[in-house]
Design a protein around this motif. Structure first.
Motif, PDB file in Angstrom:
ATOM      1  N   VAL A   4       0.874  -1.121   0.071  1.00  0.00           N
ATOM      2  CA  VAL A   4      -0.019   0.010  -0.154  1.00  0.00           C
ATOM      3  C   VAL A   4       0.676   1.272   0.144  1.00  0.00           C
ATOM      4  O   VAL A   4       1.596   1.526   1.067  1.00  0.00           O
ATOM      5  CB  VAL A   4      -0.935   0.090   1.225  1.00  0.00           C
ATOM      6  CG1 VAL A   4      -1.855   1.206   1.407  1.00  0.00           C
ATOM      7  CG2 VAL A   4      -1.893  -1.143   0.997  1.00  0.00           C
ATOM      8  N   VAL A  47     -11.703  -3.535   6.194  1.00  0.00           N
ATOM      9  CA  VAL A  47     -10.819  -3.075   6.945  1.00  0.00           C
ATOM     10  C   VAL A  47     -11.229  -3.220   8.282  1.00  0.00           C
ATOM     11  O   VAL A  47     -12.581  -2.649   8.779  1.00  0.00           O
ATOM     12  CB  VAL A  47     -10.852  -1.384   6.584  1.00  0.00           C
ATOM     13  CG1 VAL A  47      -9.779  -0.721   7.408  1.00  0.00           C
ATOM     14  CG2 VAL A  47     -10.477  -1.463   5.241  1.00  0.00           C
ATOM     15  N   ARG A  99      -2.878  -6.448   2.710  1.00  0.00           N
ATOM     16  CA  ARG A  99      -2.617  -4.907   2.327  1.00  0.00           C
ATOM     17  C   ARG A  99      -1.648  -4.380   3.277  1.00  0.00           C
ATOM     18  O   ARG A  99      -2.176  -3.936   4.494  1.00  0.00           O
ATOM     19  CB  ARG A  99      -4.116  -4.177   1.955  1.00  0.00           C
ATOM     20  CG  ARG A  99      -4.973  -4.918   1.355  1.00  0.00           C
ATOM     21  CD  ARG A  99      -6.261  -4.084   1.214  1.00  0.00           C
ATOM     22  NE  ARG A  99      -6.650  -3.553   2.474  1.00  0.00           N
ATOM     23  CZ  ARG A  99      -7.614  -4.184   2.978  1.00  0.00           C
ATOM     24  NH1 ARG A  99      -8.111  -5.316   2.697  1.00  0.00           N
ATOM     25  NH2 ARG A  99      -7.972  -3.849   4.327  1.00  0.00           N
ATOM     26  N   GLY A 147       1.067  -1.452   4.146  1.00  0.00           N
ATOM     27  CA  GLY A 147       1.515   0.020   3.920  1.00  0.00           C
ATOM     28  C   GLY A 147       2.721   0.332   4.755  1.00  0.00           C
ATOM     29  O   GLY A 147       3.940   0.248   4.481  1.00  0.00           O
TER      30      GLY A 147
HETATM   31  C1  LIG Z   1      -3.894   2.736   4.185  1.00  0.00           C
HETATM   32  C2  LIG Z   1      -4.433   1.188   3.918  1.00  0.00           C
HETATM   33  C3  LIG Z   1      -3.829   0.091   4.196  1.00  0.00           C
HETATM   34  C4  LIG Z   1      -2.444   0.032   4.983  1.00  0.00           C
HETATM   35  O1  LIG Z   1      -2.436   0.390   6.015  1.00  0.00           O
HETATM   36  P1  LIG Z   1      -1.084   0.002   7.092  1.00  0.00           P
HETATM   37  O2  LIG Z   1      -1.546   0.215   8.318  1.00  0.00           O
HETATM   38  O3  LIG Z   1      -0.342   1.247   6.715  1.00  0.00           O
HETATM   39  O4  LIG Z   1      -0.412  -1.302   6.502  1.00  0.00           O
HETATM   40  C5  LIG Z   1      -4.668  -1.115   4.082  1.00  0.00           C
HETATM   41  N1  LIG Z   1      -6.129  -1.159   3.387  1.00  0.00           N
HETATM   42  C6  LIG Z   1      -6.482   0.069   3.248  1.00  0.00           C
HETATM   43  C7  LIG Z   1      -7.970   0.161   2.750  1.00  0.00           C
HETATM   44  C8  LIG Z   1      -5.845   1.295   3.430  1.00  0.00           C
HETATM   45  O5  LIG Z   1      -6.682   2.417   3.182  1.00  0.00           O
END
Ligand SMILES: *Cc1c(COP(=O)(O)O)cnc(C)c1O
Length: 234
Positions: free
Chosen positions: A38, A166, A222, A224
């Motif tokens: 991400v 999420v 996912r 980031g």
């Molecule tokens: C930002 C985001 C992520 C990644 O989040 P991290 O905690 O930085 O790994 C995953 N999914 C969605 C939908 C996001 O907006």
């Protein structure tokens, strides 16, 4: 810059190793789980580093950001739209994204259908489920999921491949295990109702909880922060 390069390389190695261990604990093959990096808010330089270390799947949450990065990145990248998508922006990214994770209404799915029909393409999507029932989150509720999936199945140019969530922010990722388990159960239940394994993607788990998500059946995680470091607050 060298330090940044090493930072991303080591982070990626760590995430991949954690994914491998989670798969082992769950008796799953590592190839059944895909890592999506991400890269929202992160510069092209960082993304190219991840690319050099083998990443081909990148997740972004804003249409504008995908558009501005698209031409600057190699062509063999698979772009994942993971953020809330407004109907009027569908046409801008429809032929650029590999998978839209965040379909949360029939109106959005229908707009994707119309735009895909015009271009004679097929678009793969996931239905986003608000698994923690949080007011701050997008997604359909658990008990609306089957209805939305089956309505999207009737659209000719949209293929619903699975579900995404999420999960709530937690201090202890164990607290999200119940939600991931519920996502898997919803997916299995829909496949049972349909009489075949129609949904086979479960996009769930982020930096804080992807290990638990894999143990509970995630097929896409996912990540980031765990790869690129903290994001500046905008
Ligand atoms: C930002 C985001 C992520 C990644 O989040 P991290 O905690 O930085 O790994 C995953 N999914 C969605 C939908 C996001 O907006």
């Amino acid at each position: 810059m060298l330090e940044k390069t090493r930072f991303i390389k080591e982070n990626l190695e760590e995430v991949r190793e954690s994914m491998r261990l989670s798969c082992m604990r769950a008796n799953r093959e590592i190839k059944t789980v895909k890592l999506i990096a991400v890269s929202k808010t992160k510069p092209i330089f960082d993304m190219l580093k991840a690319y050099d270390f083998g990443v081909r799947d990148f997740g972004e949450n804003k249409v504008q950001e995908i558009l501005s990065k698209y031409d600057k990145m190699p062509k063999d990248i698979r772009w994942h739209m993971i953020g809330h998508l407004q109907r009027n922006k569908v046409k801008q990214i429809i032929d650029k994204v590999f998978l839209i994770h965040s379909v949360d209404s029939y109106a959005l799915a229908y707009e994707i259908e119309e735009q895909a029909y015009k271009r004679d393409i097929n678009v793969n999507v996931l239905v986003e489920v608000n698994i923690g029932n949080e007011d701050s989150k997008f997604g359909v509720s658990a008990n609306e999921t089957y209805e939305l999936v089956s309505k999207i199945m009737d659209l000719e140019h949209v293929s619903v491949k699975g579900l995404m969530c999420v999960a709530p922010i937690q201090d202890d990722p164990e607290n999200n295990r119940k939600y991931f388990r519920k996502m898997k159960a919803i997916s299995d239940d829909i496949n049972n109702k349909l009489g075949k394994a129609y949904l086979n993607v479960l996009s769930m788990g982020m930096t804080g909880d992807f290990e638990v998500a894999i143990e509970e059946g995630a097929t896409m995680v996912r990540v980031g922060t765990g790869i690129f470091g903290e994001r500046k607050r905008l």
